[in-house]
Design a protein around this motif. Structure first.
Motif, mmCIF file in Angstrom:
data_model
loop_
_atom_site.group_PDB
_atom_site.id
_atom_site.type_symbol
_atom_site.label_atom_id
_atom_site.label_comp_id
_atom_site.label_asym_id
_atom_site.label_seq_id
_atom_site.Cartn_x
_atom_site.Cartn_y
_atom_site.Cartn_z
ATOM 1 N N ASN A 265 1.479 -4.209 -4.700
ATOM 2 C CA ASN A 265 1.761 -4.570 -3.313
ATOM 3 C C ASN A 265 3.203 -5.064 -3.266
ATOM 4 O O ASN A 265 3.692 -5.654 -4.232
ATOM 5 C CB ASN A 265 0.886 -5.743 -2.839
ATOM 6 C CG ASN A 265 -0.592 -5.398 -2.754
ATOM 7 O OD1 ASN A 265 -0.969 -4.259 -2.499
ATOM 8 N ND2 ASN A 265 -1.439 -6.407 -2.980
ATOM 9 N N HIS A 285 -0.318 -0.218 5.109
ATOM 10 C CA HIS A 285 -0.488 0.227 3.713
ATOM 11 C C HIS A 285 0.556 1.267 3.330
ATOM 12 O O HIS A 285 0.878 2.170 4.090
ATOM 13 C CB HIS A 285 -1.906 0.706 3.426
ATOM 14 C CG HIS A 285 -2.370 1.894 4.204
ATOM 15 N ND1 HIS A 285 -2.109 3.184 3.796
ATOM 16 C CD2 HIS A 285 -3.082 1.997 5.348
ATOM 17 C CE1 HIS A 285 -2.659 4.030 4.676
ATOM 18 N NE2 HIS A 285 -3.253 3.348 5.627
ATOM 19 N N GLU A 331 -4.887 1.494 0.163
ATOM 20 C CA GLU A 331 -5.883 1.396 1.225
ATOM 21 C C GLU A 331 -6.770 2.633 1.263
ATOM 22 O O GLU A 331 -7.968 2.546 1.483
ATOM 23 C CB GLU A 331 -5.189 1.215 2.600
ATOM 24 C CG GLU A 331 -6.145 0.888 3.754
ATOM 25 C CD GLU A 331 -6.652 2.111 4.521
ATOM 26 O OE1 GLU A 331 -7.480 1.929 5.417
ATOM 27 O OE2 GLU A 331 -6.237 3.239 4.215
ATOM 28 N N ASN A 335 -8.783 0.320 -1.641
ATOM 29 C CA ASN A 335 -8.438 -0.999 -1.092
ATOM 30 C C ASN A 335 -8.209 -2.032 -2.187
ATOM 31 O O ASN A 335 -8.510 -3.214 -2.016
ATOM 32 C CB ASN A 335 -9.502 -1.492 -0.107
ATOM 33 C CG ASN A 335 -8.954 -2.542 0.861
ATOM 34 O OD1 ASN A 335 -7.739 -2.622 1.080
ATOM 35 N ND2 ASN A 335 -9.826 -3.368 1.418
ATOM 36 N N ASP A 404 -6.923 -3.433 4.940
ATOM 37 C CA ASP A 404 -6.145 -4.172 3.928
ATOM 38 C C ASP A 404 -6.313 -5.675 4.064
ATOM 39 O O ASP A 404 -6.365 -6.386 3.067
ATOM 40 C CB ASP A 404 -4.660 -3.821 4.063
ATOM 41 C CG ASP A 404 -4.388 -2.363 3.755
ATOM 42 O OD1 ASP A 404 -4.444 -1.983 2.580
ATOM 43 O OD2 ASP A 404 -4.129 -1.612 4.710
#
Lengths: 463, 463
Positions: A265, A285, A331, A335, A404
């Motif tokens: 991320n 995402h 995602e 996820n 998300d």
């Protein structure tokens, strides 16, 4: 059209008057001026459209585990660093790595029908590969499948052909009423001894684009290939089966799942001036399906989230609470990024106030859907509607946050989904058509401004 | 996007509750059910998209006076006859007949700049033709022009380059703030001895499409050629003038105005069951500029108006008052059709209740703008907002009706303009890009359903 627009209607929207519970009239005036500043900055100097062009056209499709996904991580980090956010960092996430492979084709063989048209098809994400030639049985519901005798299913392809319900005003609701076929079609088909699942694409459009998307397996059931047919191909196949119920479908797919890989991320943060310990998240995402550029799904959500923070700084509205733009990884098929963010937040004992997600396309804004345990929380967001009405972003009500941000549910007062006009979304969703040219500059920038405005209010007043 | 839409948010829109002044709760329930019927019919069996395809792709551009305009008249008449309306008839209208001609080109000559790029330009509608080679002086306001010494204007082209104000949320308001340059640029330039007017295209987009549109002459002032430059060409020319203020602009246009010709409005009528003498008009304009198919301007308004009547009949909701679909001729360069309709209505002593126009594109509906002498009339339409809110067509307030219905102003209680999302409209407006493929089936059908729903309410309750 000559004079149609010469009078710019100032709409009395019939909204409940701004009954300031937490805000005074002076506050409302200040807020109105500040929100106008945010929109001015977005419309005159917005950067999200140019950022999206870079993401879509120089990196493109970026499914989890792909080299492009890693390029997108670097792009996100560098883009936020250049904007001078207080802190930009990566969060490690282990992600699945599915690849489509070179072979993906299908043909219908029928002596009765003779030459048959091209079948427009693609593997569903996560499907095993395989070659099979078999008959086809069409169903439109689980019930219909359950009632079929084994002999009519075993050794065949099950063709899940329930269309979108076109009566529904929200295309997303029609999607919700059909996507179960994509999710568990392969499981239910295999349980009955079928060799594969063919699924009608998830759209109201009548065209030749197959729509990919996530599907699941059950470890207790054999894994059979699953593919999506374009709606035109699905309609043709349905007719063809009426003409020749014994036709044969030949499918060849070389997709496969490779070992999981490390990804990230991307988080960019502006520290709050008064309550730095309270955090507001805004995100989209970063991963996208492999068929196109992931423009509306969800490049727009990523660039709008970054832009929301930039707009606050550029408008001289440094937020009172801490705001984080999060570009979530994975995602589409797991996820893992959303789950990891929530885990790390909890482990660090962070205090999250709210999370906003933009993952319904970058079309003209409409408002926000609020997912909260307390109806009073929804009402609290709703009271800001009059401030957003001049920008047509005033439709605020109970709704869904986003995939998300979903795992943050027990750590926030509200999950908030950015809502925009969605009539065109499922024409593009998960197809080769989801490209940069489908995004409109002003529609996109208006969306980022709406999100920034909501963050401004959340960061000033809390929930 | 995986789960984003699985929960279809049911929005509490914060609208004022349906305080039935004229309607009881039972009425509101019936109305809600009937409006749902209209939308079901539109979304499941809508015909306006197919009608638009025919109008745009088999007839195409249909400027007043052209053979295609006459084909469109016949198409409109036949389309409404086939639908079994009670009465379908033509109203004779004498219209101007301007033609673009074969030659239309421009080139910038500058020794200093050397080779110059292609200038994307088109004659403005109504312009005289002509050949001229002259210097260029750029202005952004009438004031700026007024302050220029004669020597800097005489014998030159005046280049009107004021852009859209991008800060405005409604593109129509930005259009309203720039279109005076197109309308009277040639007059003001000629007054100062200029040889022609070059006008920046009316759009926020940055592209190569020149936008045509109506311009005027003043009989007391020489008629000089007037042309629109694409925004990219306008931006280039503005820069080029900074580099070489003495560059020369060479323009060649063979457009001309031919003798006026006979044409028609097309009217289709359903007789009211209870008050046949009270008439509600719904319309769009049948003529379109000559550069493209006139899809959003205003093919969509025509097919939606026809569809509104069809939807009422197909839903079993034959109206209590008489309803007329009117396809007006000559909105773009004269409004002769709108003027004629109002004249004939007055001469016949007809009683018109209201007139609705769709001439802002066929995008996702937003609501209606009401132009009425009495604020109470606006409020009366506004009280129906909750019935339209489930369809996102609830933004009702004071606004502008439409050019074609404008001349009916003193014969009706309200002129009502259909409003839809307009962010993309001025990318297409009056350009070669205004083609059928820019129209979205569901957006278009939702608009027709919204119009039919409003007509249903007007015809039942009056104003």
């Amino acid at each position: 059209m000559l004079h149609r627009f010469l009078v710019a209607g100032s709409f009395a929207l019939g909204l409940t008057s701004f009954s300031a519970q937490a805000q005074t009239t002076a506050d409302a005036k200040t807020d109105s001026v500040n929100i106008r500043k945010i929109y001015d900055e977005a419309l005159l100097h917005g950067q999200s459209y140019d950022n999206l062009r870079t993401l879509c056209t120089t990196i493109g499709a970026r499914l989890s585990g792909s080299p492009q996904a890693e390029q997108a991580v670097q792009w996100g980090k560098q883009t936020m660093e250049k904007l001078g956010f207080d802190r930009v960092y990566l969060q490690e996430v282990i992600v699945p790595h599915w690849v489509r492979g070179a072979k993906e084709k299908a043909e219908v063989k029928s002596k009765k029908l003779g030459k048959t048209p091209k079948i427009n098809l693609c593997a569903l994400g996560g499907s095993v590969g395989g070659n099979a030639k078999a008959g086809v049985v069409e169903v439109r519901s689980w019930d219909e499948l359950a009632k079929l005798p084994d002999a009519q299913v075993k050794g065949k392809f099950v063709f899940f052909n329930r269309p979108f319900d076109d009566k529904l005003i929200e295309p997303g609701a029609a999607y919700g009423g059909a996507v179960d076929q994509r999710g568990r079609g392969a499981i239910e088909a295999a349980k009955r001894g079928a060799v594969g699942a063919l699924v009608r694409s998830m759209t109201s459009a009548h065209d030749d684009f197959p729509h990919t998307g996530a599907m699941r397996y059950d470890e207790k059931v054999p894994k059979v290939p699953a593919a999506a047919l374009s709606t035109n191909s699905a309609d043709w196949l349905s007719q063809a089966l009426k003409a020749d119920p014994n036709l044969e479908f030949e499918l060849e797919m070389s997709c496969q799942t490779l070992p999981e890989v490390k990804s990230y991320n991307v988080v960019g943060e502006i520290k709050g001036t008064k309550r730095p310990d309270e955090i507001i998240v805004v995100g989209g995402h970063l991963d996208s399906w492999d068929l196109a550029q992931g423009a509306h799904d969800d490049g727009t959500g990523c660039v709008q989230s970054i832009e929301a923070l930039r707009l606050l700084l550029a408008s001289g509205l440094r937020p009172e609470r801490t705001v984080r733009a999060v570009l979530f990884m994975n995602e589409e098929n797991g996820n893992r990024g959303g789950t990891k963010y929530a885990e790390l937040a909890k482990a660090a004992g962070e205090k999250h106030l709210a999370a906003i997600e933009s993952d319904g396309g970058g079309f003209t804004p409409r408002g926000f859907g609020v997912e909260a345990a307390q109806p009073a929380t929804v009402a609290r967001v709703q009271q800001w509607a009059p401030l957003l009405a001049p920008y047509h972003a005033q439709e605020i009500g109970p709704g869904h946050g986003g995939t998300d941000i979903g795992p943050l549910k027990d750590q926030v007062k509200a999950l908030i989904g950015y809502d925009c006009d969605s009539q065109r979304y499922f024409d593009l969703h998960h197809t080769a058509a989801d490209t940069f040219d489908k995004v409109h500059r002003r529609e996109l920038e208006l969306g980022g401004a709406g999100m920034a405005s909501l963050i401004y209010l959340l960061s000033k007043y809390g929930l």
